[in-house]
Design a protein around this motif. Structure first.
Motif, PDB file in Angstrom:
ATOM      1  N   GLN A 112       0.819  -1.221   0.000  1.00 38.30           N
ATOM      2  CA  GLN A 112       0.000   0.000   0.000  1.00 38.30           C
ATOM      3  C   GLN A 112       0.855   1.274   0.000  1.00 38.30           C
ATOM      4  N   ALA A 113       1.982   1.242   0.689  1.00 41.85           N
ATOM      5  CA  ALA A 113       2.848   2.422   0.748  1.00 41.85           C
ATOM      6  C   ALA A 113       3.330   2.830  -0.635  1.00 41.85           C
ATOM      7  N   HIS A 114       3.529   1.854  -1.528  1.00 45.35           N
ATOM      8  CA  HIS A 114       4.005   2.160  -2.880  1.00 45.35           C
ATOM      9  C   HIS A 114       2.917   2.804  -3.722  1.00 45.35           C
ATOM     10  N   PHE A 146       0.827 -12.334 -13.253  1.00 48.25           N
ATOM     11  CA  PHE A 146       0.863 -11.088 -12.478  1.00 48.25           C
ATOM     12  C   PHE A 146       1.966 -11.160 -11.428  1.00 48.25           C
ATOM     13  N   ASP A 147       2.982 -10.289 -11.560  1.00 52.37           N
ATOM     14  CA  ASP A 147       4.043 -10.170 -10.569  1.00 52.37           C
ATOM     15  C   ASP A 147       3.589  -9.206  -9.479  1.00 52.37           C
ATOM     16  N   ALA A 148       3.304  -9.746  -8.300  1.00 52.88           N
ATOM     17  CA  ALA A 148       2.855  -8.929  -7.172  1.00 52.88           C
ATOM     18  C   ALA A 148       4.086  -8.308  -6.515  1.00 52.88           C
ATOM     19  N   GLU A 149       4.434  -7.106  -6.964  1.00 55.96           N
ATOM     20  CA  GLU A 149       5.661  -6.454  -6.523  1.00 55.96           C
ATOM     21  C   GLU A 149       5.613  -6.153  -5.021  1.00 55.96           C
ATOM     22  N   HIS A 150       6.739  -6.420  -4.323  1.00 53.70           N
ATOM     23  CA  HIS A 150       6.853  -6.149  -2.884  1.00 53.70           C
ATOM     24  C   HIS A 150       5.728  -6.838  -2.087  1.00 53.70           C
ATOM     25  N   PHE A 151       5.313  -8.018  -2.543  1.00 52.05           N
ATOM     26  CA  PHE A 151       4.133  -8.618  -1.913  1.00 52.05           C
ATOM     27  C   PHE A 151       4.361  -8.957  -0.446  1.00 52.05           C
ATOM     28  N   LYS A 156       2.913  -7.942   5.125  1.00 50.53           N
ATOM     29  CA  LYS A 156       3.253  -7.662   6.530  1.00 50.53           C
ATOM     30  C   LYS A 156       2.718  -6.292   6.971  1.00 50.53           C
ATOM     31  N   ASP A 157       2.687  -5.358   6.033  1.00 50.47           N
ATOM     32  CA  ASP A 157       2.240  -3.997   6.349  1.00 50.47           C
ATOM     33  C   ASP A 157       0.716  -3.897   6.384  1.00 50.47           C
ATOM     34  N   ASN A 158       0.056  -4.485   5.379  1.00 53.18           N
ATOM     35  CA  ASN A 158      -1.409  -4.412   5.303  1.00 53.18           C
ATOM     36  C   ASN A 158      -1.889  -5.636   4.521  1.00 53.18           C
ATOM     37  N   LEU A 163      -3.810  -8.826  -0.265  1.00 51.35           N
ATOM     38  CA  LEU A 163      -4.668  -9.908  -0.763  1.00 51.35           C
ATOM     39  C   LEU A 163      -5.689  -9.385  -1.762  1.00 51.35           C
ATOM     40  N   ASP A 164      -6.198  -8.186  -1.533  1.00 51.42           N
ATOM     41  CA  ASP A 164      -7.203  -7.617  -2.442  1.00 51.42           C
ATOM     42  C   ASP A 164      -6.595  -7.319  -3.809  1.00 51.42           C
ATOM     43  N   MET A 165      -5.328  -6.917  -3.851  1.00 53.75           N
ATOM     44  CA  MET A 165      -4.687  -6.649  -5.142  1.00 53.75           C
ATOM     45  C   MET A 165      -4.490  -7.958  -5.923  1.00 53.75           C
TER      46      MET A 165
END
Length: 536
Positions: A112-114, A146-151, A156-158, A163-165
């Motif tokens: 989310q921060a990104h 789909f590459d989930a970047e910084h997943f 850990k953050d949200n 998961l929603d992305m």
């Protein structure tokens, strides 16, 4: 393993993510050569680059259409669209479709921060970007990963946001959800727990993409597979940005040999070492001698007790048979060597040493004394063979340098003139020769050849391939001993020799002498014997 046997999909990103590493540069032709080799080896997917980002990758995909890949599918890489309401005209997505690759891998923000700070968009807008970008590519007839970047950092953050992305990519039609440890800071137990959680929320195949900033990229990739991932991304030799990507060479060896239940397979695992060396060669980088499975030192043994055990049963000190990955067992000769090391090396060289007796002990002590004085035979096996043959009475030097002088003077216009003057005895004759060269070692090399050519015209075909100097006693400054390692070739093979002295010129000369003696000795050993001698 959950669900029993399954086929792991091997996805190579050497040509894209690997090229982001420092000192890594590949031409279009280089990329085509590597792609062909990866396909021949049996890689399932080859990521060729980001066609919308640079002309080189655009050209690669144009020329890659003529590769006629027999096994691998070509994948193009890119990002989601920049604006959710301009999907149809987004240049990145249009470039991905236009490159012709059957598989398209796009990355999107799952931390989310990104999305909030980096892109400055809301959660809903980020979700729409992912879903609509994937759907656009699917509607164009492409399979989408789909590459989930910084997943993992994002989870850990949200957790809910991350998961929603993934759910958005699933709704858009992605066939793989590749979870990326982009910063490379996760630990294996975290990878396991997070993938197990993700699997509770989707039926889409899970993939893993790890970076090596914690030196855990391979371990994390294996942990992901054990947790249920069936798609694994990595680069050959682990090249990539910062500390590199997960090394797909090690991943393949571990999966095929240690986890056969995963169903991971390639055409011929014995080509693994060759593939690793091939990519290093294309990159113009020296192979990593300590690389697991494929490094030159991966199955090298030095301690006498180890060697004694390995000669009886190799599995006592080797976790696999090196031949399975196209590597080989090596025994090193050093001050740690015992009789087992010497006998092994002699056997490897086709030399017979009588059992027991004083001779083998004399050889061992001589080698240990030389190593104590600074000699090293790991890269100078030709010098070691000459020592062995001399001790056994089967080799006598073909010449003797009885005097040597080297001059370094300033010539016309300030040009340095390096000159070597040698007195060389061959049989009963003495040659007194001078030669100039580009540096003192080159002058020595030329003078020695000039002195010997009349007696041994065979030396004309050899040339110096590599020259290395190592200071052995750094605290002694300019009075320190140095070790000179020389590699020489004749167009068919190469051999290494060594010289040690407090004088770099003398050390170089000793290594040069060994080099020429070895060449002459091996020629003599391969000469056909006269018929009369053969019959008796």
């Amino acid at each position: 393993m959950k669900g029993g046997t399954k086929k792991i999909e091997l996805y190579d990103t050497t040509l894209r993510d690997g090229t982001q590493g420092e000192h890594i540069n590949l031409s279009v032709q280089d990329k085509l050569l590597i792609a062909g080799r990866l396909d021949e080896f049996g890689m399932d997917c080859i990521e060729g680059g980001w066609p919308s980002s640079n002309p080189k990758d655009e050209e690669f995909f144009k020329r890659a259409m003529d590769l006629e890949l027999r096994h691998a599918r070509l994948a193009a890489f890119g990002s989601t669209a920049r604006y959710s309401d301009r999907i149809e005209t987004d240049p990145n997505l249009l470039g991905l479709v236009g490159c012709g690759a059957p598989v398209i891998t796009i990355f999107g923000k799952t931390w989310q921060a990104h999305s909030k700070t980096g892109l400055g968009i809301s959660d809903e807008e980020n979700r729409a970007l992912i879903k609509n970008s994937v759907a656009f590519l699917r509607n164009a007839g492409r399979e989408v990963f789909f590459d989930a970047e910084h997943f993992f950092d994002g989870w850990k953050d949200n957790r809910e946001f991350a998961l929603d992305m993934l759910k958005a990519a699933e709704e858009g039609g992605a066939s793989r959800l590749v979870l990326c440890d982009t910063n490379g800071g996760s630990l294996p137990h975290e990878i396991t727990a997070i993938i197990e959680d993700v699997r509770q929320h989707t039926d889409i195949a899970i993939g893993i993409h790890c970076h090596n900033d914690g030196d855990l990229a391979v371990a994390n990739s294996i942990a992901a597979v054990m947790a249920g991932a069936i798609h694994v991304q990595g680069t050959v030799n682990g090249i990539g940005e910062r500390c590199g990507n997960a090394n797909i060479i090690s991943i393949i060896a571990n999966l095929v040999l240690k986890l056969p239940e995963t169903g991971a397979s390639v055409r011929d695992l014995t080509q693994l070492t060759s593939l690793s060396n091939f990519v290093f060669e294309i990159l113009n980088l020296p192979p990593d001698s300590k690389a697991p499975y494929v490094g030159r030192s991966a199955f090298a043994h030095k301690g006498g007790i180890h060697v004694s055990a390995v000669m009886k049963e190799s599995s006592l000190y080797e976790h696999i048979d090196p031949a399975l990955v196209g590597n080989r067992q090596r025994v090193l000769v050093s001050e740690l060597a015992g009789q087992s090391n010497i006998r092994y090396k002699a056997q490897e060289l086709g030399i017979s040493i009588p059992e027991g007796g004083e001779q083998i002990r004399k050889i061992v002590n001589h080698v240990k004394d030389l190593e104590h004085r600074g000699y090293q035979f790991d890269g100078a096996e030709a010098s070691f063979e000459l020592i062995l043959q001399k001790e056994l009475g089967t080799f006598t030097p073909y010449f003797e340098v009885i005097e040597s002088k080297v001059y370094v003077e300033s010539g016309i216009g300030g040009r340095n003139v390096d000159q070597a003057v040698l007195k060389v005895r061959v049989g009963e004759e003495i040659e007194h020769i001078a030669a100039e060269g580009d540096g003192p070692v080159n002058a020595l090399d030329k003078a020695l050849r000039k002195a010997l050519i009349r007696f041994y015209p065979e030396i004309k075909g050899i040339k110096l391939v590599d020259y290395k100097v190592r200071v052995l006693e750094e605290k002694r400054g300019t009075s320190a001993r140095v070790r000179v390692l020389i590699e020489t070739g004749n167009g068919r093979t190469t051999w290494g020799t060594v010289g040690v002295s407090t004088n770099i010129i003398e050390a170089s000369l000793r290594a040069l002498e060994d080099s020429m003696n070895y060449h002459l000795f091996t020629l003599k050993a391969t000469e056909p014997k006269p018929a009369a001698e053969e019959n008796h």
